[in-house]
Design a protein around this motif. Structure first.
Motif, PDB file in Angstrom:
ATOM      1  N   LYS A 247       0.570   3.694  -2.963  1.00 16.86           N
ATOM      2  CA  LYS A 247       0.691   5.578  -2.696  1.00 16.86           C
ATOM      3  C   LYS A 247       1.774   6.246  -3.122  1.00 16.86           C
ATOM      4  O   LYS A 247       1.940   7.570  -3.912  1.00 16.86           O
ATOM      5  CB  LYS A 247       0.700   5.722  -0.897  1.00 16.86           C
ATOM      6  N   GLU A 248       2.732   5.813  -2.801  1.00 19.32           N
ATOM      7  CA  GLU A 248       3.899   6.436  -3.896  1.00 19.32           C
ATOM      8  C   GLU A 248       3.813   6.374  -5.497  1.00 19.32           C
ATOM      9  O   GLU A 248       4.202   7.419  -6.288  1.00 19.32           O
ATOM     10  CB  GLU A 248       5.479   5.686  -3.542  1.00 19.32           C
TER      11      GLU A 248
ATOM     12  N   LYS B 227      -9.235   3.787  -0.819  1.00 17.92           N
ATOM     13  CA  LYS B 227      -8.867   3.870   0.493  1.00 17.92           C
ATOM     14  C   LYS B 227     -10.371   4.500   0.986  1.00 17.92           C
ATOM     15  O   LYS B 227     -11.251   4.006   2.278  1.00 17.92           O
ATOM     16  CB  LYS B 227      -7.776   5.273   1.252  1.00 17.92           C
TER      17      LYS B 227
ATOM     18  N   MET C  42       1.290  -1.441  -0.044  1.00 20.48           N
ATOM     19  CA  MET C  42       0.175  -0.085  -0.296  1.00 20.48           C
ATOM     20  C   MET C  42       0.936   1.946  -0.170  1.00 20.48           C
ATOM     21  O   MET C  42       0.434   2.332  -0.949  1.00 20.48           O
ATOM     22  CB  MET C  42      -0.727   0.124   1.140  1.00 20.48           C
ATOM     23  N   ARG C  43       2.048   1.126   1.101  1.00 14.98           N
ATOM     24  CA  ARG C  43       2.288   2.404   0.885  1.00 14.98           C
ATOM     25  C   ARG C  43       3.870   2.770  -1.071  1.00 14.98           C
ATOM     26  O   ARG C  43       4.008   3.344  -1.472  1.00 14.98           O
ATOM     27  CB  ARG C  43       3.827   2.351   1.991  1.00 14.98           C
TER      28      ARG C  43
ATOM     29  N   ARG D 237      -6.429   1.176 -13.437  1.00 17.33           N
ATOM     30  CA  ARG D 237      -6.515   2.290 -12.334  1.00 17.33           C
ATOM     31  C   ARG D 237      -7.606   2.962 -13.178  1.00 17.33           C
ATOM     32  O   ARG D 237      -8.987   3.689 -12.430  1.00 17.33           O
ATOM     33  CB  ARG D 237      -5.310   3.585 -12.830  1.00 17.33           C
TER      34      ARG D 237
ATOM     35  N   TRP E 150      -4.572   5.344  -5.352  1.00 19.55           N
ATOM     36  CA  TRP E 150      -4.826   4.202  -3.532  1.00 19.55           C
ATOM     37  C   TRP E 150      -5.662   5.360  -2.202  1.00 19.55           C
ATOM     38  O   TRP E 150      -6.230   4.608  -1.890  1.00 19.55           O
ATOM     39  CB  TRP E 150      -2.999   4.739  -2.752  1.00 19.55           C
ATOM     40  N   ASN E 151      -5.992   7.250  -2.923  1.00 25.25           N
ATOM     41  CA  ASN E 151      -7.187   7.450  -1.993  1.00 25.25           C
ATOM     42  C   ASN E 151      -8.428   7.047  -3.009  1.00 25.25           C
ATOM     43  O   ASN E 151      -9.161   6.508  -2.287  1.00 25.25           O
ATOM     44  CB  ASN E 151      -6.714   9.225  -2.807  1.00 25.25           C
TER      45      ASN E 151
ATOM     46  N   THR F 117       1.828  -4.018  -7.670  1.00 29.85           N
ATOM     47  CA  THR F 117       1.589  -2.803  -7.909  1.00 29.85           C
ATOM     48  C   THR F 117       1.233  -2.684  -9.494  1.00 29.85           C
ATOM     49  O   THR F 117       0.057  -1.638  -9.709  1.00 29.85           O
ATOM     50  CB  THR F 117       2.717  -1.693  -7.199  1.00 29.85           C
TER      51      THR F 117
ATOM     52  N   ASP G   6       0.877   5.640  -7.820  1.00 29.31           N
ATOM     53  CA  ASP G   6       0.028   6.094  -7.620  1.00 29.31           C
ATOM     54  C   ASP G   6      -0.984   6.850  -6.964  1.00 29.31           C
ATOM     55  O   ASP G   6      -2.325   6.116  -6.471  1.00 29.31           O
ATOM     56  CB  ASP G   6      -1.690   5.051  -9.413  1.00 29.31           C
ATOM     57  N   PRO G   7      -1.309   8.028  -6.171  1.00 25.79           N
ATOM     58  CA  PRO G   7      -1.402   8.282  -5.416  1.00 25.79           C
ATOM     59  C   PRO G   7      -2.816   8.333  -5.243  1.00 25.79           C
ATOM     60  O   PRO G   7      -4.197   8.048  -4.175  1.00 25.79           O
ATOM     61  CB  PRO G   7      -1.239   9.883  -4.704  1.00 25.79           C
ATOM     62  N   GLN G   8      -3.657   8.738  -6.899  1.00 23.10           N
ATOM     63  CA  GLN G   8      -5.254   8.750  -6.653  1.00 23.10           C
ATOM     64  C   GLN G   8      -5.990   7.620  -6.794  1.00 23.10           C
ATOM     65  O   GLN G   8      -6.970   7.445  -6.017  1.00 23.10           O
ATOM     66  CB  GLN G   8      -5.683   9.500  -8.537  1.00 23.10           C
TER      67      GLN G   8
END
Length: 398
Positions: A290-291, A301, A286-287, A357, A297-298, A350, A293-295
């Protein structure tokens, strides 16, 4: 085609060296071992530390390991007797008996072995259901087992039959009991019966896992290990060189044991919360997402689409359930050749999420959950190329 031939030639030249340049060898294997080169079984034996880089040591290493495995079979499969039949009557108050709580009781050992064997037997029968390989007869069955005088009694899958329970059904009419009918509940045997002197590949895998469980009582057998051993055994048992194929069982055992020594924390529940446990691994995934593709990941979440819902299986089984067998072999080339063992697994997982996406950003929770739990068919090279690009971009940014 010229580049493909060059790739094979480079790998062949590396393997001819008396002392293999392991750094360069890993680099070549990371790019994928050519499918029709016949080199992958040997490459995996080196990558999984079964064979040393020094070729001069191979003959002695193979001899000693294979002799040791034969000894394991003799001691743990052929020699043991369960003591329930063909024995004189004894005083159960003085000697070993089924209700004994003595940890050294042979009956206690028998019951524990069969509890483990019952799960192994269920799992190996459904290995790679899309292909018939594991139901086919092995070219090199274990002679001590298939040709011995007690062949039927020492075959491991026959031991499981002893644990079948009889169930009584009480039928009543009005007041009082009229009839009790007894049935034996057994799993349906949906595999072809082989002729005398033969054994199926799934029986060989069952024996390997049973011996592994006996030698590792602290961990024993955990469901999912069958998915880890399956591709390794398949590769060794289909080696074009019959001299190697003859010892596929022993070679698989030691390669599997070596691999499990590196990933065993994934299968130990008490280590789930540790950095090397499965929860720690999912947090790393998950880290990394987030690094990279933060979009996305968000989005996951906000939907509360937790990593255990989909990535638990990806990570513990090294993606063996997400791709077809040929693709698994290609992915494992890179995973086994990874200098930072299984760090690349995080990037592959990842990449799998990043490649979805558009669907993930537009889908709701049920659609996204279904998509991640059933990864769509995709060219494995696209996934691996994306993972390499993510790894390169992360290394440059750091």
């Amino acid at each position: 085609m010229a580049a493909y031939r060059e790739k094979i030639n480079e790998l062949q030249e590396l393997l001819k060296e008396d002392n293999i340049n392991f750094k360069l060898f890993r680099k070549q294997c990371f790019r994928g071992v050519p499918d029709d080169s016949g080199l992958r079984p040997l490459c995996w034996k080196l990558l999984l530390n079964y064979l040393p880089p020094n070729r001069k040591q191979w003959k002695e290493v193979l001899r000693s390991k294979r002799d040791l495995y034969k000894q394991f079979i003799d001691e743990m499969v052929v020699a043991p007797k369960d003591g329930r039949t063909d024995c004189p009557r004894i005083d159960v108050t003085m000697d070993d008996h089924p209700l004994s709580i003595n940890p050294d009781s042979k009956w206690q050992t028998f019951f524990k072995d069969n509890e483990v064997l019952l799960q192994i037997d269920k799992d190996v029968r459904r290995l790679c259901p899309d292909i018939s390989f594991f139901q086919q007869a092995s070219d090199f069955p274990c002679q001590e087992i298939v040709c011995g005088p007690d062949s039927d009694s020492i075959r491991l899958h026959n031991r499981v039959q002893y644990t079948a329970l009889s169930a009584g059904t009480v039928e009543r009419k009005g007041i009082g009991m009229n009839k009790v009918s007894y049935t034996v509940r057994k799993a349906q045997e949906d595999y072809a019966v082989l002729s005398s002197g033969q054994e199926a590949h799934w029986e060989v895998v069952e024996r390997i896992l049973f011996i592994y469980a006996k030698l590792n009582p602290g961990q024993s057998y955990v469901q999912g290990m069958n998915e880890i051993i399956g591709p390794i055994y398949y590769l060794f048992a289909t080696d074009a060189d019959s001299d190697w194929r003859e010892y596929a069982e022993a070679d698989t055992f030691f390669c599997f044991t070596g691999l499990m020594s590196e990933i065993r924390d994934f299968f130990i529940k008490t280590l789930d919360e540790s950095e090397m446990g499965i929860n720690g691994l999912m947090n790393r995934l998950m880290r990394k997402l987030k690094e990279c593709d933060p979009q996305v990941w968000n989005r996951l979440k906000n939907q509360e689409l937790e990593p255990p819902f989909y990535s638990f299986r990806w990570l513990t089984l090294l993606l063996s359930q997400e791709f077809d067998l040929p693709d698994i072999l290609r992915i494992w080339d890179s995973l086994f050749a990874d200098e930072n063992r299984f760090e690349f697994l995080i990037y592959v997982c990842t990449a799998m999420i990043v490649l979805l996406r558009e669907n993930l950003l537009s889908g709701d929770f049920p659609c996204n959950l279904k998509l991640l739990q059933n990864f769509p068919s995709m060219d494995v090279h696209i996934v691996l190329d994306c993972a390499v690009q993510l790894a390169l971009s992360c290394s440059l940014s750091s």
